[in-house]
Design a protein around this motif. Structure first.
Motif, mmCIF file in Angstrom:
data_model
loop_
_atom_site.group_PDB
_atom_site.id
_atom_site.type_symbol
_atom_site.label_atom_id
_atom_site.label_comp_id
_atom_site.label_asym_id
_atom_site.label_seq_id
_atom_site.Cartn_x
_atom_site.Cartn_y
_atom_site.Cartn_z
ATOM 1 N N ASN A 11 -4.759 60.191 19.807
ATOM 2 C CA ASN A 11 -5.116 58.793 19.683
ATOM 3 C C ASN A 11 -6.300 58.498 20.597
ATOM 4 O O ASN A 11 -6.221 58.686 21.801
ATOM 5 N N THR A 45 -12.618 55.858 11.354
ATOM 6 C CA THR A 45 -11.239 55.399 11.547
ATOM 7 C C THR A 45 -10.263 56.402 10.941
ATOM 8 O O THR A 45 -10.613 57.145 10.028
ATOM 9 N N THR A 47 -5.913 56.553 9.841
ATOM 10 C CA THR A 47 -5.029 55.774 8.970
ATOM 11 C C THR A 47 -3.964 55.108 9.835
ATOM 12 O O THR A 47 -3.938 55.301 11.052
ATOM 13 N N LYS A 48 -3.090 54.394 9.205
ATOM 14 C CA LYS A 48 -1.993 53.748 9.925
ATOM 15 C C LYS A 48 -1.147 54.774 10.684
ATOM 16 O O LYS A 48 -0.701 54.523 11.797
ATOM 17 N N ASP A 49 -0.982 55.938 10.098
ATOM 18 C CA ASP A 49 -0.108 56.954 10.673
ATOM 19 C C ASP A 49 -0.827 58.069 11.420
ATOM 20 O O ASP A 49 -0.180 58.859 12.101
ATOM 21 N N SER A 51 -4.450 59.333 13.682
ATOM 22 C CA SER A 51 -5.711 58.987 14.345
ATOM 23 C C SER A 51 -6.872 59.651 13.623
ATOM 24 O O SER A 51 -6.689 60.613 12.863
#
Length: 108
Positions: A11, A45, A47-49, A51
């Motif tokens: 992250n 970027t 995704t939601k799940d 990095s």
């Protein structure tokens, strides 16, 4: 360059600022970055799940070489979960610039 990040904890917000790909590129130039870091900058970027570094790392592992990545079709790029049409097009455009400006570097 060997990837120095643990793929399960990539992250960007948890990395010290001086270790983030964009900041490293500004300070050290592109030659100092791994393929994963350069791809992460292009992708911008995750995704939601996942990095952006995890997503970039998966691409490096999946395609196995810079040459294979450059030659991948938009459809093949989109087979990576998290790479949609827009990101695949962005990557192909960047790869196309590389191929047009340095064609001999990718030959033979």
């Amino acid at each position: 360059m060997i990837i120095k990040y643990n793929p399960s904890s990539m992250n960007l917000s948890k990395l010290p600022a001086q270790e983030r790909p964009r900041e490293r590129l500004v300070k050290l130039g592109p030659d100092a970055l791994s393929l994963t870091e350069l791809l992460a900058i292009l992708l911008t970027t995750g995704t939601k799940d996942r990095s952006v570094l995890e997503l970039a790392h998966e691409m490096v592992v999946r395609f196995r070489s810079p040459q294979a990545l450059l030659e991948a079709s938009i459809t093949e790029l989109m087979e990576v979960k998290g790479i949609g049409l827009a990101k695949a097009i962005q990557l192909k455009a960047a790869f196309g610039i590389s191929l047009k400006t340095h064609p001999r570097a990718f030959c033979c």
